[in-house]
Structures are given as structure tokens and as C-alpha cells.
Design an enzyme around this catalytic site. Structure first.
Site, mmCIF file in Angstrom:
data_model
loop_
_atom_site.group_PDB
_atom_site.id
_atom_site.type_symbol
_atom_site.label_atom_id
_atom_site.label_comp_id
_atom_site.label_asym_id
_atom_site.label_seq_id
_atom_site.Cartn_x
_atom_site.Cartn_y
_atom_site.Cartn_z
ATOM 1 N N HIS A 125 0.805 -1.232 0.000
ATOM 2 C CA HIS A 125 0.000 0.000 0.000
ATOM 3 C C HIS A 125 0.839 1.283 0.000
ATOM 4 C CE1 HIS A 125 -3.671 -2.246 0.416
ATOM 5 N NE2 HIS A 125 -3.336 -2.743 1.589
ATOM 6 N N ASP A 162 -3.197 -10.467 -2.302
ATOM 7 C CA ASP A 162 -3.758 -9.930 -1.059
ATOM 8 C C ASP A 162 -5.202 -9.478 -1.326
ATOM 9 O OD1 ASP A 162 -2.559 -8.566 1.725
ATOM 10 O OD2 ASP A 162 -4.266 -7.457 0.877
ATOM 11 N N HIS A 164 -6.708 -6.925 -0.361
ATOM 12 C CA HIS A 164 -6.807 -5.476 -0.604
ATOM 13 C C HIS A 164 -6.040 -5.115 -1.876
ATOM 14 C CE1 HIS A 164 -7.241 -5.998 3.819
ATOM 15 N NE2 HIS A 164 -8.225 -5.139 3.645
ATOM 16 N N ASP A 246 -5.167 -12.579 3.479
ATOM 17 C CA ASP A 246 -6.388 -12.040 4.086
ATOM 18 C C ASP A 246 -7.635 -12.236 3.219
ATOM 19 O OD1 ASP A 246 -5.176 -10.281 2.348
ATOM 20 O OD2 ASP A 246 -5.162 -8.572 3.722
#
Ligand SMILES: [Zn+2]
Length: 311
Positions: A125, A162, A164, A246
Site C-alpha cells: 500500500h 492480497d 486489498h 487475508d
């Protein structure tokens, strides 16, 4: 040949506030899982400190200076609502970068067939000048730039599974035509980016959003129909994986319903593509994964497949 594992004690010193999902216990649970007898043949390395030049492959000096200056002398400080630093965080983040760089060196110079970097904080990120989403530096993007600029590769693929969107890796590699960045992620979900129209400066970015509550069947279909063919067309000389776990059904931060076996399947397929195009050269780096039990089991499955395909 072998699978290399890069870890560092500094990952256990980067503290986040009580109750924060990106916690020291994540690394403790992974370490315990990877201490099982079946992982004895991993070649274990201390992730080295990175150089400033490594960070500057993707970030301006002003970002390195800002992160360096932000570390508190005690307690924790919030860089934003999600992202925190404590004493030791800078060292941890530098060793997470250094582990990725060293893993690329090991895989490209014959020290290992493939490698896993189990460090924290994660990286996908972090944008050029913006720490974000628990991340300070763009570990995976730096690894890609290192392979291109210093090892002279021409094509590096980065796959981010991931849950996200890897907005940071996307930003850092947006105008890097020597990379293909492909990410699957839940949408809608924080950070909200990662729509199919985001394609990079030269069609070098692919976003594959998956709806909440979808499971491994849709993931597998999407990878088989779209992502694996794109990777095969690109013919990477190195495959970097942003391995966040996740998307697991038990994860508290998102609503995808992947199983441990789904992560195992995906790892095996990605390793097969690497075997076809680049002698199996894979560098995988830990991103998210916040249910400690699911994280440990999924990471163990991921590393077990890396070891099987390296054998
Ligand atoms: Zn995540």
C-alpha cells in the site's frame, strides 16, 4: 535446489497499538508454523538491512527522510488512521526491504530456486511519498526494480493476491513498462482503487476485482481465464508474489471466502508458470493476513508448495 526463507528479529520490534490487526503475533505464528519438521530443509537467512539506494529505487529521498524522522522515541505514533510506527519500526521496514532485495539476489544468482520473505511491516500500500495501510516502503516494487535495474532483467511480473488492492505497488510500477503488475482483490473494499480501467501507462497493470463473499471457485476461474494467460504472454524472467493471506474465509478484515487449499492451488499454478518461463524463479513476500491461525496455515501451505516445486 532450495527454497530460501528470509526473516529478521526486527519484525518482532515493530509495534502497533493494542488491538491492531497488523501485529507482532503474526510473525510469531508464522515462525512457529515454519518450525515444523517438514520445513527443516528451508535455507534460512537473516533479512539484511537495505541501503538507502534500495528504497530510492521507488521512493524519493523526501519519503525516506520523512519516515526516518517520524519514528517516535517511545510509544507509537500514527502516520494515518491505520499506519503506525514505534521505536524499531524503521529498522523493521528497512529489513523487510532488504529481505526482498536479498531474496531477488539469491534467486537470480543461483543461491536458491525460490524464496519467501516473512517480514513486517508489509509494503503493497505504500505509494511514492505516502505511507499507507500498515505499509512504509514498497517492498515488492523495490524488489522488481532491483531485478530490472541491477540484474539487467527485461521482464518482471508481480502478482498480488492480497485481498486489498495493491495500490502502492500499482503506483510505483505504473510507468515501468518492464513490469507486469497483476492484482486480484475484493471490491468494494478499502482502499477502493483497483478497478479494471486502471491499466498502467503501457497496459502494464491489470486489476481483477472480486465481489465480497465470493470464494475460491471464482478466484480459480479468474486466474485460469485471465491472469495465467496474461502471465504466459508476458513470459516473465522473474515472478514476484505479494502474498497476502487475508482473502481467507476466517480473515476479520475482508469478506472473501478462500480456503487454505485455494492458496496452495494458486501457489502451485504460479510456480508452474515460473517453471515454464524462468526456471521457477519466484520471490514471494508477505503482505496481509490477520486471522493468526489461518495466516499460519496458509503461509505454511504457500511455503510448502514453494519447497516442493524447488525440489
Ligand atoms: Zn490486505
Amino acid at each position: 535446489m532450495t527454497t530460501a526463507l528470509f526473516t529478521h528479529d526486527s519484525s518482532l520490534k515493530h509495534q502497533t497499538p493494542a488491538g491492531h490487526p497488523e501485529q507482532i503475533a503474526r510473525i510469531e505464528h508464522i515462525a512457529a508454523a515454519l518450525n515444523a519438521p517438514q520445513f527443516q530443509t528451508l535455507i534460512r537467512h537473516d533479512a539484511p538491512d537495505c541501503t538507502d539506494a534500495d528504497i530510492l529505487l521507488c521512493h524519493p529521498q523526501s519519503h525516506l527522510d520523512a519516515i526516518t524522522a517520524a519514528e517516535p522515541s517511545s510509544g507509537t505514533v500514527a502516520l494515518d488512521g491505520d499506519t503506525h510506527m514505534s521505536p524499531g519500526s524503521l529498522k523493521a521496514a528497512r529489513h523487510a526491504v532488504g529481505g526482498c532485495v536479498a531474496a531477488v539476489d539469491a534467486v537470480l544468482t543461483g543461491g536458491a530456486n525460490n524464496a519467501f520473505v516473512a517480514c513486517r511491516p508489509p509494503g503493497h500500500h505504500a505509494e511514492h511519498s505516502t505511507p499507507m495501510g500498515f505499509c512504509l516502503f514498497g517492498n515488492a516494487a523495490i524488489a522488481a526494480k532491483h531485478a530490472l535495474d541491477r540484474h539487467g532483467l527485461s521482464r518482471v511480473a508481480v502478482v498480488d493476491f492480497d485481498v486489498h488492492h495493491g495500490n502502492g505497488t500499482q503506483a510505483l510500477l505504473w510507468d515501468e513498462p518492464r513490469t507486469l503488475f497483476i492484482t486480484s482483490h475484493q471490491n468494494p473494499l478499502w482502499p477502493g482503487t483497483g478497478l479494471p480501467g486502471e491499466t498502467g501507462a503501457t497496459n502494464n497493470v491489470q486489476n481483477w476485482p472480486l465481489p465480497p463473499h465470493s470464494d475460491g471457485r471464482l478466484m480459480r476461474a479468474t486466474y485460469q481465464a485471465e491472469i495465467f494467460p496474461a502471465l504466459n504472454r508476458f513470459k516473465p524472467e522473474l515472478l514476484i508474489i505479494s502474498a497476502g493471506f487475508d482473502a481467507h474465509a476466517d480473515d476479520p478484515l475482508a469478506q472473501l471466502n478462500w480456503s487454505t487449499e485455494d492458496f496452495e492451488w494458486l501457489t502451485r499454478e504460479l510456480c508452474a508458470i515460473a517453471a515454464k518461463h524462468c526456471q521457477g524463479r519466484v520471490v514471494s513476500t508477505l503482505e496481509g493476513g490477520y486471522d493468526l491461525k489461518a495466516l499460519a496455515a496458509s503461509t505454511a501451505a504457500h511455503v510448502r508448495v514453494l519447497m516442493e516445486t524447488a525440489a
